[in-house]
Design a protein around this motif. Structure first.
Motif, mmCIF file in Angstrom:
data_model
loop_
_atom_site.group_PDB
_atom_site.id
_atom_site.type_symbol
_atom_site.label_atom_id
_atom_site.label_comp_id
_atom_site.label_asym_id
_atom_site.label_seq_id
_atom_site.Cartn_x
_atom_site.Cartn_y
_atom_site.Cartn_z
ATOM 1 N N THR A 14 0.978 -1.279 0.062
ATOM 2 C CA THR A 14 0.172 0.033 -0.301
ATOM 3 C C THR A 14 0.754 1.301 0.243
ATOM 4 O OG1 THR A 14 -1.555 -1.229 1.428
ATOM 5 C CG2 THR A 14 -1.744 1.154 0.993
ATOM 6 N N PHE A 16 1.717 4.734 1.047
ATOM 7 C CA PHE A 16 1.148 5.938 1.780
ATOM 8 C C PHE A 16 1.774 7.180 1.577
ATOM 9 C CE2 PHE A 16 0.382 1.949 4.099
ATOM 10 C CZ PHE A 16 -0.801 1.996 4.508
ATOM 11 N N ILE A 22 -3.172 7.121 2.490
ATOM 12 C CA ILE A 22 -2.998 6.046 1.243
ATOM 13 C C ILE A 22 -3.008 7.229 -0.023
ATOM 14 C CG2 ILE A 22 -3.984 4.232 -0.131
ATOM 15 C CD1 ILE A 22 -5.276 3.162 2.217
ATOM 16 N N ASN A 45 -4.545 -6.336 -0.009
ATOM 17 C CA ASN A 45 -4.831 -6.381 1.282
ATOM 18 C C ASN A 45 -4.240 -7.622 2.253
ATOM 19 O OD1 ASN A 45 -6.280 -3.852 1.118
ATOM 20 N ND2 ASN A 45 -8.422 -5.064 0.601
ATOM 21 N N SER A 51 -1.941 -4.643 6.087
ATOM 22 C CA SER A 51 -3.534 -4.934 6.219
ATOM 23 C C SER A 51 -3.879 -4.739 7.659
ATOM 24 C CB SER A 51 -3.986 -6.062 5.759
ATOM 25 O OG SER A 51 -3.282 -7.416 6.511
ATOM 26 N N LEU A 54 -4.868 -1.151 8.186
ATOM 27 C CA LEU A 54 -6.084 -0.602 7.327
ATOM 28 C C LEU A 54 -7.354 -0.906 7.890
ATOM 29 C CD1 LEU A 54 -4.803 -2.204 3.728
ATOM 30 C CD2 LEU A 54 -4.316 0.209 4.859
ATOM 31 N N SER A 55 -8.417 0.136 7.796
ATOM 32 C CA SER A 55 -9.541 -0.142 8.221
ATOM 33 C C SER A 55 -10.127 -0.920 6.997
ATOM 34 C CB SER A 55 -10.410 1.072 8.180
ATOM 35 O OG SER A 55 -10.577 1.904 7.033
ATOM 36 N N GLU A 58 -11.078 1.305 3.911
ATOM 37 C CA GLU A 58 -9.927 1.419 3.056
ATOM 38 C C GLU A 58 -9.523 0.083 2.431
ATOM 39 O OE1 GLU A 58 -6.975 4.625 5.801
ATOM 40 O OE2 GLU A 58 -6.856 2.474 6.156
ATOM 41 N N LYS A 59 -9.535 -0.923 2.827
ATOM 42 C CA LYS A 59 -9.404 -2.101 2.079
ATOM 43 C C LYS A 59 -10.597 -2.287 0.847
ATOM 44 C CE LYS A 59 -7.746 -4.738 6.209
ATOM 45 N NZ LYS A 59 -8.170 -5.740 7.319
ATOM 46 N N ARG A 273 2.977 2.949 6.766
ATOM 47 C CA ARG A 273 2.150 3.656 7.670
ATOM 48 C C ARG A 273 2.988 3.232 9.032
ATOM 49 N NH1 ARG A 273 -4.297 3.150 7.250
ATOM 50 N NH2 ARG A 273 -4.012 5.069 5.990
#
Length: 301
Positions: A14, A16, A22, A45, A51, A54-55, A58-59, A273
């Motif tokens: 991902t 960032f 993101i 993810n 992962s 990530l919420s 977000e996924k 992140r």
């Protein structure tokens, strides 16, 4: 039954921004570049995508963003690596609402060791819950690994289970699995970039690769030679990747993978992140990576 997935499956990280949001534009750029390099399947993810940080919203947005680029021209394997069956079902339901994933990946429950019977029950419930093909990620980072007999039982009793990514780094365990489950009709996938060539020669039909993020060609060389049964070429390609990986592993988590994006023309300037020092690649290591990239034929600036 044949194979649903073959070849290199890139385990997408991902991208960032520096402040932690993101960068969806870089997600799109990364997928466009990967597809131009011949990648036809994406692992979305996963652990390398952070992962755990990530919420669910977000996924889902990441899945939609990636599909917005692929538009069905590449397969998407969406991961559900949550802490409980209930949490996994919630995420799988969200995936299903989009209709954008071609298959799902699950793991063992994290943190705590489980008996093989408990592991079977956990995986079986999730496999039967889904409407799309399911793959298991045998992951050393989780608390428990799937024993060969457990995998065999799941395959025999739950036909929606289509494949197995083995990142156990245990070749004997992998061979024991291929002894029990027909590799001609089940998708065995390599799960460790340092061993994928060996696993290809032992019956895998592809690999899920984090190294393929900055080095899709080098990973494709391993897999294609393995599928052709060219042992010498496959191992030579594996040795090449292992030299890169040995250096990348000297930096925290994915920092060197992000740094190495500059070699092949993919998007650069990505961040993790995680704490800032997790993005740090020492200057001496950068030099070693640059020197190796030049040796491999890259135009390093």
């Amino acid at each position: 039954m044949g194979h649903f997935i073959t070849g290199v499956v890139t385990e997408i990280l991902t991208p960032f921004n520096e402040e932690g949001s993101i960068n969806y534009q870089q997600v799109e750029e990364l997928i466009i570049w990967q597809m131009a390099k011949g990648i036809k399947t994406f692992f979305v993810n996963g652990l390398a995508a952070e992962s755990q940080a990530l919420s669910n919203d977000e996924k889902i947005k990441l899945l939609k963003t990636i599909y917005g680029v692929t538009q069905g021209k590449a397969k998407i394997m969406a991961c559900a690596f949550e802490n409980t069956v209930r949490q996994n079902k919630e995420l799988l339901d969200l995936y299903e609402e989009t209709g954008l994933a071609d298959a799902y990946f699950i793991t063992a429950p994290p943190f705590f060791r489980h008996t093989q019977e408990a592991l079977y029950d956990y995986a079986a419930e999730l496999i039967d819950y889904t409407k799309r093909p399911v793959y298991i990620y045998n992951c050393a980072q989780m608390g428990t690994l799937f024993a060969p007999d457990t995998l065999c039982r799941l395959v025999n009793e739950h036909p929606n289970l289509k494949g197995f990514k083995d990142a156990s780094v245990d070749i004997l365990n992998f061979i024991q699995c291929t002894l029990r489950v027909d590799p001609e009709n089940f998708d065995f996938l390599g799960g460790c970039d340092g061993l994928d060539g060996v696993m290809m020669l032992l019956g895998a039909v592809g690999c899920v690769s984090f190294m393929a993020v900055p080095f899709p060609k080098e990973m494709s060389d391993i897999v294609e030679a393995g599928l052709e049964g060219d042992r010498e070429k496959c191992i030579a390609a594996q040795h090449k990747v292992l030299r890169i990986r040995n250096l990348c592993k000297q930096a925290p988590f994915n920092a060197a993978w992000i740094y190495a994006m500059k070699y092949g023309g993919g998007p650069v300037g990505m961040h993790s992140r995680m704490p800032a020092d997790q993005d740090y690649v020492p200057d001496e290591l950068k030099k070693q990576l640059d020197d190796l990239a030049r040796e491999m034929g890259y135009d390093v600036q």
